[in-house]
Design a protein around this motif. Sequence first.
Motif, PDB file in Angstrom:
ATOM      1  N   SER A  85       0.657  -1.161   0.116  1.00  0.00           N
ATOM      2  CA  SER A  85       0.022  -0.054   0.024  1.00  0.00           C
ATOM      3  C   SER A  85       1.055   1.132   0.113  1.00  0.00           C
ATOM      4  O   SER A  85       0.435   2.403   0.755  1.00  0.00           O
ATOM      5  CB  SER A  85      -0.995   0.141   1.124  1.00  0.00           C
ATOM      6  N   GLY A  87       1.248   3.116  -2.433  1.00  0.00           N
ATOM      7  CA  GLY A  87       1.025   4.288  -3.817  1.00  0.00           C
ATOM      8  C   GLY A  87       1.026   5.396  -3.256  1.00  0.00           C
ATOM      9  O   GLY A  87       1.206   5.735  -2.072  1.00  0.00           O
ATOM     10  N   ASP A  91      -6.097   6.143  -2.206  1.00  0.00           N
ATOM     11  CA  ASP A  91      -7.075   4.986  -2.878  1.00  0.00           C
ATOM     12  C   ASP A  91      -6.146   4.407  -3.936  1.00  0.00           C
ATOM     13  O   ASP A  91      -6.764   3.832  -4.818  1.00  0.00           O
ATOM     14  CB  ASP A  91      -8.420   5.878  -3.586  1.00  0.00           C
ATOM     15  N   SER A  92      -4.971   4.386  -3.806  1.00  0.00           N
ATOM     16  CA  SER A  92      -3.945   3.617  -4.795  1.00  0.00           C
ATOM     17  C   SER A  92      -4.287   2.329  -4.662  1.00  0.00           C
ATOM     18  O   SER A  92      -4.352   1.864  -3.346  1.00  0.00           O
ATOM     19  CB  SER A  92      -2.616   3.906  -4.567  1.00  0.00           C
ATOM     20  N   PRO A  93      -4.334   1.421  -5.433  1.00  0.00           N
ATOM     21  CA  PRO A  93      -4.821   0.111  -5.515  1.00  0.00           C
ATOM     22  C   PRO A  93      -3.527  -0.675  -4.892  1.00  0.00           C
ATOM     23  O   PRO A  93      -2.441  -0.269  -5.093  1.00  0.00           O
ATOM     24  CB  PRO A  93      -4.785  -0.204  -6.879  1.00  0.00           C
ATOM     25  N   PHE A  97      -1.141  -1.083 -10.163  1.00  0.00           N
ATOM     26  CA  PHE A  97      -2.222  -0.985 -11.039  1.00  0.00           C
ATOM     27  C   PHE A  97      -1.765  -2.032 -12.451  1.00  0.00           C
ATOM     28  O   PHE A  97      -2.736  -2.311 -12.958  1.00  0.00           O
ATOM     29  CB  PHE A  97      -2.453   0.322 -11.847  1.00  0.00           C
ATOM     30  N   ASP A 126      -5.444   6.197 -18.116  1.00  0.00           N
ATOM     31  CA  ASP A 126      -5.908   5.326 -17.019  1.00  0.00           C
ATOM     32  C   ASP A 126      -4.652   5.238 -15.960  1.00  0.00           C
ATOM     33  O   ASP A 126      -5.194   5.268 -14.881  1.00  0.00           O
ATOM     34  CB  ASP A 126      -6.205   3.896 -17.376  1.00  0.00           C
ATOM     35  N   THR A 127      -3.250   4.894 -16.506  1.00  0.00           N
ATOM     36  CA  THR A 127      -2.360   4.892 -15.635  1.00  0.00           C
ATOM     37  C   THR A 127      -1.968   6.253 -14.864  1.00  0.00           C
ATOM     38  O   THR A 127      -1.691   6.250 -13.440  1.00  0.00           O
ATOM     39  CB  THR A 127      -0.771   4.224 -16.172  1.00  0.00           C
ATOM     40  N   ARG A 129      -3.944   8.380 -14.139  1.00  0.00           N
ATOM     41  CA  ARG A 129      -5.012   8.809 -12.861  1.00  0.00           C
ATOM     42  C   ARG A 129      -4.322   8.425 -11.709  1.00  0.00           C
ATOM     43  O   ARG A 129      -4.599   9.018 -10.752  1.00  0.00           O
ATOM     44  CB  ARG A 129      -6.203   7.867 -13.021  1.00  0.00           C
ATOM     45  N   TYR A 130      -3.427   7.284 -11.537  1.00  0.00           N
ATOM     46  CA  TYR A 130      -2.996   6.962 -10.475  1.00  0.00           C
ATOM     47  C   TYR A 130      -1.262   7.455 -10.117  1.00  0.00           C
ATOM     48  O   TYR A 130      -1.001   7.656  -9.140  1.00  0.00           O
ATOM     49  CB  TYR A 130      -2.734   5.446 -10.244  1.00  0.00           C
ATOM     50  N   TRP A 131      -0.528   7.615 -11.137  1.00  0.00           N
ATOM     51  CA  TRP A 131       0.826   7.813 -11.163  1.00  0.00           C
ATOM     52  C   TRP A 131       1.144   8.336 -12.595  1.00  0.00           C
ATOM     53  O   TRP A 131       1.003   8.077 -13.613  1.00  0.00           O
ATOM     54  CB  TRP A 131       1.451   6.535 -10.938  1.00  0.00           C
TER      55      TRP A 131
END
Length: 298
Positions: A85, A87, A91-93, A97, A126-127, A129-131
């Motif tokens: 965890s 990330g 809310d990072s998966p 991802f 999409d990626t 969105r997280y990083w």
Amino acid sequence: MELDELNYHFGIDGVVEFAPGPGGLAQASVTAPGGTATVLLHGAHVTGYWPAGHEPVLWMSRRSWFEPGKPVRGGVPVCFPWFSSTGPAADSPHHGFARLREWEVESTGLDGDLAEITLVLLADDDTRRYWLGQFELRLRVTVSETLSVSLEAENTGGEAFTITEALHSYLAVSDIRGVRITGLAGAEYVDTVGETTRRRQGDEPIRFAGETDRAYVNTESACVLDDPGMGRRITVAQSGSASTVVWNPWSAKAARMSDYGDDEWPGMVCIETANIYDNAVTLAPGEAHTMEARIGVE
Ligand code: TA6
């Protein structure tokens, strides 16, 4: 790409074939004289490995999800661009991802007794969105006398970035209470069961009598899983990896995982090929790094 297109462009008769896998997800079977492996395009996830003449080496939960956007519980999850965890956001998966995304097939091949498939995941909206890392990620699965899974990450952007990563291999065992792991003597590890503490492995083999979740750092040694109950030894060798995670959830944590059968914990152990904690990897623009796990049975 549809299955018939995948077979037209990348199929090799009797060596690489694409068909519906679990949950109807597109899956490649990669067969060489030394054995067979199966790989989902979802997460570039190796779901099975059957060396010729041996029982299956990889474990898969009977409760695993096989759905777009969800992780698979077993085989070899690809953890990228962060482990656990760690990330960038709340809310990072978990485990990044890469294992949640549909990858593309880039190539397949047969070279003598060696069969392989390469899948690729490119940075996109999409990626991002997280990083924000600009990357190309390739997973190469090679079946010969062993199973090789290698993860190559390339920084294709203009800024350096730091990743943590793992090939989170779930290995099938007769009974976790009767196996032992050697190869990590003297290595420092982060023990995350209960309060996170740093300890050092003694010379004795690792045995299991409860939940075990240890991240060994600064070690490049191969691990040997000795399973007298199955009359076999599984070797997990590595290159480009300086961390190894050893994990079994035991009964209480198993009961808390909805994609893991309550009674399944005796039948598996994870030996994960990783770069985490002290061994995070920083890639300058244009730089690439490859981490490989090589799994063999004797
Ligand atoms: O590698 C061990 C670990 O980090 C455990 O702590 C547990 O979380 C396991 O990975 C599985 O993680 P997952 O997100 O696949 O449930």
